[in-house]
Design a protein around this motif. Structure first.
Motif, PDB file in Angstrom:
ATOM      1  N   TYR A  34      10.795   1.081   2.442  1.00 17.92           N
ATOM      2  CA  TYR A  34      11.246  -0.052   1.643  1.00 17.92           C
ATOM      3  C   TYR A  34      12.483  -0.702   2.262  1.00 17.92           C
ATOM      4  O   TYR A  34      12.565  -1.929   2.367  1.00 17.92           O
TER       5      TYR A  34
ATOM      6  N   ASP B  16       9.719  -0.301  -6.893  1.00 14.23           N
ATOM      7  CA  ASP B  16       8.726   0.116  -7.885  1.00 14.23           C
ATOM      8  C   ASP B  16       7.855  -1.027  -8.380  1.00 14.23           C
ATOM      9  O   ASP B  16       6.812  -0.789  -9.000  1.00 14.23           O
TER      10      ASP B  16
ATOM     11  N   GLN C 174       0.811  -1.220   0.000  1.00 12.97           N
ATOM     12  CA  GLN C 174       0.000   0.000   0.000  1.00 12.97           C
ATOM     13  C   GLN C 174       0.845   1.270   0.000  1.00 12.97           C
ATOM     14  O   GLN C 174       0.565   2.211  -0.753  1.00 12.97           O
ATOM     15  N   GLU C 175       1.888   1.310   0.833  1.00  7.73           N
ATOM     16  CA  GLU C 175       2.647   2.539   0.983  1.00  7.73           C
ATOM     17  C   GLU C 175       3.746   2.693  -0.069  1.00  7.73           C
ATOM     18  O   GLU C 175       4.010   3.801  -0.540  1.00  7.73           O
ATOM     19  N   THR C 176       4.398   1.577  -0.446  1.00  7.01           N
ATOM     20  CA  THR C 176       5.486   1.659  -1.420  1.00  7.01           C
ATOM     21  C   THR C 176       4.987   1.518  -2.854  1.00  7.01           C
ATOM     22  O   THR C 176       5.336   2.327  -3.732  1.00  7.01           O
ATOM     23  N   LEU C 177       4.144   0.504  -3.122  1.00  8.84           N
ATOM     24  CA  LEU C 177       3.651   0.291  -4.481  1.00  8.84           C
ATOM     25  C   LEU C 177       2.356   1.038  -4.763  1.00  8.84           C
ATOM     26  O   LEU C 177       1.960   1.156  -5.926  1.00  8.84           O
ATOM     27  N   GLY C 178       1.678   1.523  -3.734  1.00  9.07           N
ATOM     28  CA  GLY C 178       0.466   2.311  -3.930  1.00  9.07           C
ATOM     29  C   GLY C 178      -0.768   1.502  -4.276  1.00  9.07           C
ATOM     30  O   GLY C 178      -1.719   2.036  -4.872  1.00  9.07           O
ATOM     31  N   LEU C 179      -0.809   0.222  -3.914  1.00  3.32           N
ATOM     32  CA  LEU C 179      -2.002  -0.580  -4.174  1.00  3.32           C
ATOM     33  C   LEU C 179      -3.136  -0.152  -3.262  1.00  3.32           C
ATOM     34  O   LEU C 179      -2.916   0.298  -2.129  1.00  3.32           O
ATOM     35  N   SER C 180      -4.363  -0.273  -3.756  1.00  7.51           N
ATOM     36  CA  SER C 180      -5.537   0.054  -2.947  1.00  7.51           C
ATOM     37  C   SER C 180      -5.751  -1.010  -1.886  1.00  7.51           C
ATOM     38  O   SER C 180      -5.184  -2.105  -1.947  1.00  7.51           O
ATOM     39  N   SER C 181      -6.600  -0.695  -0.918  1.00  6.26           N
ATOM     40  CA  SER C 181      -6.922  -1.671   0.127  1.00  6.26           C
ATOM     41  C   SER C 181      -7.572  -2.909  -0.468  1.00  6.26           C
ATOM     42  O   SER C 181      -7.312  -4.039  -0.027  1.00  6.26           O
TER      43      SER C 181
ATOM     44  N   THR D  98      -4.894  -4.996  -2.226  1.00  5.12           N
ATOM     45  CA  THR D  98      -4.073  -5.621  -1.192  1.00  5.12           C
ATOM     46  C   THR D  98      -4.821  -6.791  -0.562  1.00  5.12           C
ATOM     47  O   THR D  98      -4.241  -7.851  -0.296  1.00  5.12           O
TER      48      THR D  98
END
Length: 498
Positions: free
Chosen positions: A468, A398, A337-344, A347
């Motif tokens: 990371y 990334d 969530q925080e590094t790759l920016g995936l949604s909840s 995830t």
């Protein structure tokens, strides 16, 4: 068919050996009713097949364990919304988890022993009633105090349900294929409960609100409470020695202090005076507990039983697999969530795949144990968990979602094998009269493992300049601990029990 967890042939009922009590799989039921527990299948105890009634008994016991596992994770993703609704500050949100963890871990051993003495079924039903009523209170909570009270009572109910449910399972299903199969199903649902809770909690919070997560638990408790009385056999020890009050006070106080200090260390760090003070107090009380038990005429914990390699090292394996896998899931949630920016939601899908892998592993774990033995399965499972945790070091800043999904799913399959096999190792050869104690140790190990992993290794992530880098540090340490544990178990459990 036998496994390498079986000890020497059973001695006459009530006898002991220098290594501790060892009645083996032939030990008869210790129930107070003429009928005894319903274990049977038409194929007999040497077959893994279960009768229709035995399947219903297993369903009730596993449903209760699944419900408690669900409670550990279903609220996690709802915490921000819950905090705003009830007026809990971000720093106080940890108490939504800690209020449950403290009693659920601190009272496990005590209630496991009380159930041995006064009736496992009776206490199991009482725990369900407390858990259900507490879930209703948490659902209807009108302020932080009422909510946290409900969570603490949920934890107290869980501290009754988990050891009594596990001891009912191990006394109902005879040692061998049937117990291996029952523990395999129970372990699968336990692991699945944590995963389903993460996914289901997000969906229910978005659609129905956070209160629906607590309402779900209340409904589950009611369902099990309706089914259980007519299905479960009563089970208790034939004798009723006095409860070891000094032992109960020291071990409960020690576990409460230890869990509190490790839970709050994740937010405050180990440099905090309150954290250090409670940690020291917990260790002192646990040391006092050992001294008390060595002199008690009716100890809460049989030290000779703890000296059995299977009990001691089996629980050690459980402690490692639970604490380290919970840490992997925690840091991967942050990474995705925080590094790759995936949604909840995305995830949650990653961990949904992990849950399906756990179900698959759980269906095969009893067969693997039956073929290779619980000790070898435990060692191999920890080795696989450690190697696959090492593979997670290939994730990048990334990209890496696919690698994370595959590696954590395969690691979870090994983790599930370790869960099932450590339960078999740590309870095999223990007489029915002490099954509440043995399963209390197993479930206390589980609870402490789930509690200590994240604060112990999570602090490592805060020492690095980026999230990371912190995730990689945690994963490296995690893999090293699991692989070291596998080596230690090879050296200790590789030998036959005397």
């Amino acid at each position: 068919m036998t496994t390498d967890t079986h000890t020497t042939p059973a001695a006459p009922r009530g006898s002991t050996s220098p290594a501790g009590p060892d009645t083996g799989p032939q030990a008869g039921p210790d129930t107070g009713s003429p009928a005894g527990p319903t274990t049977g299948s038409a194929a007999g105890p040497d077959s893994g097949r279960l009768s229709g009634r035995a399947r219903l008994v297993l369903f009730v016991l596993c449903a209760a364990q699944f419900m408690v596992a669900l409670d550990f994770s279903v609220l996690n993703v709802a915490l921000p919304v819950l905090g705003k609704d009830l007026g809990l500050s971000p720093s106080a949100l940890q108490w939504a988890i800690t209020a449950f963890a403290l009693p659920s871990g601190g009272f496990l051993l005590l209630f496991g022993r009380i159930a041995d003495l006064y009736g496992r079924k009776k206490l199991f039903l009482t725990g369900l009633a407390v858990f259900g009523a507490a879930s209703v209170l948490a659902t209807l909570a009108w302020d932080p105090a009422s909510f946290l009270t409900g969570r603490a009572l949920q934890g107290l109910g869980a501290a009754v349900i988990v050891p009594t449910g596990m001891s009912l399972l191990t006394t109902t299903f005879p040692e061998g294929p049937q117990r291996d199969k029952a523990l395999g199903i129970s372990g699968t649902l336990l692991s699945l409960g944590f995963t389903v809770g993460m996914v289901l909690g997000g969906v229910m919070t978005d659609t129905l609100g956070w209160r629906s997560t607590m309402g779900l638990l209340a409904g589950a408790a009611l369902l099990v409470l309706v089914l259980a009385p007519g299905l479960l056999p009563e089970s208790r020890t034939p004798e009723r020695p006095r409860l070891d009050v000094p032992g109960a006070v020291t071990v409960t106080g020690g576990l409460l202090a230890l869990i509190y200090s490790l839970s709050t260390a994740a937010q405050r760090g180990f440099g905090d005076a309150d954290v250090r003070g409670t940690l020291i107090a917990g260790l002192v009380l646990l040391a006092a507990f050992v001294a008390v038990e060595s002199r008690s005429p009716a100890p809460l914990v049989s030290l000779p039983m703890l000296r059995r390699r299977t009990v001691a090292w089996g629980n050690f394996g459980g402690l490692v697999t639970f604490s380290m896998m919970s840490t992997v899931v925690f840091v991967l949630t942050l990474y995705l969530q925080e590094t790759l920016g995936l949604s909840s939601f995305r995830t949650g899908l990653v961990f949904g795949i992990q849950g399906l892998a756990s179900v698959l592993a759980g269906s095969y774990a009893p067969r693997i144990i039956g073929r290779f033995g619980a000790r070898r399965t435990l060692i191999a499972s920890l080795l696989g968990q450690g190697l696959l945790s090492s593979a997670l070091l290939g994730i990048g800043p990334d990209s890496g979602a696919l690698l994370a999904t595959v590696a954590v799913s395969l690691a979870s399959m090994c983790h599930l094998g370790a869960i099932v096999s450590y339960g078999v190792v740590a309870t095999s050869g223990v007489p029915n009269t002490d099954q509440g104690l043995a399963t209390g140790l197993v479930t206390t190990t589980q609870q402490i493992g789930l509690t200590i992993g994240i604060p112990l290794l999570g602090i490592l992530a805060t020492t690095e300049p980026t999230l990371y880098a912190g995730v990689r540090t945690v994963l490296t340490t995690n893999a090293a601990i699991v692989l070291t544990a596998a080596l230690l178990l090879t050296l200790t459990l590789g030998r036959k029990e005397p």
